[in-house]
Enzyme design. Structure first.
Site, short mmCIF file in Angstrom:
data_model
loop_
_atom_site.label_atom_id
_atom_site.label_comp_id
_atom_site.label_asym_id
_atom_site.label_seq_id
_atom_site.Cartn_x
_atom_site.Cartn_y
_atom_site.Cartn_z
CG ASP A 67 -0.28 -0.23 2.54
OD1 ASP A 67 0.76 -0.93 2.58
OD2 ASP A 67 -0.78 0.27 3.57
CD GLU A 125 3.24 -1.48 7.49
OE1 GLU A 125 3.52 -1.49 8.71
OE2 GLU A 125 3.30 -0.44 6.81
#
Ligand SMILES: [Zn+2]
Ligand SMILES: [Zn+2]
Length: 387
Positions: A67, A125
């Site tokens: 991400d 994350e």
């Protein structure tokens, strides 16, 4: 063969926020499929899992997060983000590319090892919820339980270097939204109100006494009030105030002390102000301390030393940032090994200028030798366990 530089630049130009990594997941799944991996998408949301079964032997899980962040990129790179307000400012595009490179090399050299390779591209994350989402979506039941979890993070160290630590490596993180209740009224008549702004201000100052006065100086701990919100206009005393607080700790004892002290101080400040109602606490986004298993780490570091030489290794890394990769190892009850690798080619930078840190709008690793080092490290670590 995937052109890794091209893949990296492509991911870097198309960053996606946590839980929205749709294109990223497709690109990574497409890169894995031709290598002979059994690829499954939409695991725990936008997670991707690739399985390569190669005879008897240990199951090794290699994980990369995928991400990006709500940051406006300011690196000036020709392959900067094409998406306004979103950037790969933590280097997760580098992690994903390195993992594709490692998967490719391990697939090509499969005659040299046996076991099962579990390649995990983890979403979200940055919200420290992606690992848990994947585990709750049956990661281990569906794809097999690993014997070891291996992962890495790029940082503002010299490219080509690897930093490692043994034991608690990255902090547990907990966030809480606090609502303080006052009694609103006219700004000119404070005596008719209970002012939640003053209450919040006292709480913010007093909370800074926790680490300074209540936690042993030999422990690592952080209390940050990152958000404070109240009111709409100068002459109106509002009804409520909100605080967004984040705490970091390295063991469960300190974690418990910090949580209890935050609640105690906020409640006491509310009582001191004569608040009409007890404050409310909404704890969320917790992630445990990331422990790099000491035995497994020393075995992996031995292999790193043989591959890279002592001069490319930096021991003793510990950072107050947090990572949810530990959730995989904890859920599977197996060791995790985690290390950092350098992303900055200092020889190509203005001398004397500090390298930007992860999450800075100016952070982006220099592609080489960062990428080759990250691929090599994953391959070496995986081969330490694959018989
Ligand atoms: Zn980050
Ligand atoms: Zn990161």
């Amino acid at each position: 063969m995937t052109d890794l530089h091209e893949l990296y630049r492509d991911l870097h130009q198309h960053p996606e926020l946590s839980l929205q990594e749709f294109r990223t997941a497709e690109v990574l799944a497409d890169a894995l499929r031709p290598l002979g991996f059994d690829v499954t998408t939409n695991v725990g949301g936008t997670g991707v899992v690739g399985v390569l079964r190669n005879g008897d032997g240990p199951v090794v899980l290699l994980r990369a997060d995928i991400d990006a962040l709500p940051v406006e990129e300011a690196t000036g790179l020709p392959y900067s983000s094409t998406r306004p307000g979103v950037a790969h400012a933590c280097g997760h595009d580098m992690h994903a590319t390195c993992l594709v490179g490692a998967a490719e090399r391990l697939a090509q050299t499969r005659a040299e090892w046996s076991g099962t390779l579990l390649v995990v591209f983890q979403p979200a994350e940055e919200l420290v919820c992606g690992a848990r989402n994947m585990v709750e979506d049956g990661l281990f039941e569906r794809f097999g339980r690993p014997d070891i979890v291996l992962a890495q993070h790029v940082g503002p160290l010299p490219a080509g270097m690897i930093a490692y630590g043994s034991g608690p490596l990255m902090a547990a993180s907990d966030s809480v939204t606090v609502t303080l209740f006052g009694r609103g009224g006219h700004g000119s008549a404070p005596e008719t109100t209970v002012d939640p702004v003053l209450m919040a201000a006292h709480a913010v100052v007093r909370l800074q006494g926790i680490v300074a006065r209540e936690i042993s100086p030999s422990e690592r701990a952080v209390v940050t009030v990152g958000r404070i919100q109240a009111g709409t206009q100068e002459n109106v005393i509002p009804e409520t105030a909100e605080l967004g607080i984040n705490i970091r700790s390295f063991n469960e004892h300190v974690r418990g002390l910090l949580r209890a002290a935050v609640e105690r101080i906020v409640r006491a400040e509310a009582a001191a102000s004569g608040a009409p109602r007890e404050p409310e606490f909404d704890w969320h986004g917790g992630t445990p301390v990331l422990v790099s298993d000491p035995d497994a780490t020393s075995r992996t570091v031995e292999a790193f030393t043989a591959q890279f030489g002592q001069e490319r290794l930096i021991p003793g890394a510990v950072v107050n940032a947090s990572e949810d990769v530990g959730v995989f190892g904890m859920a599977a009850e197996v060791p995790t090994v985690f290390w950092f690798f350098g992303g900055i080619d200092f020889s190509a930078r203005e001398p004397g200028r500090a390298a930007p840190m992860n999450h800075s709008p100016e952070f982006a690793p220099d592609i080489e030798p960062t990428l080759s080092t990250g691929v090599d490290a994953l391959v070496v670590a995986a081969r330490t366990w694959l018989s």
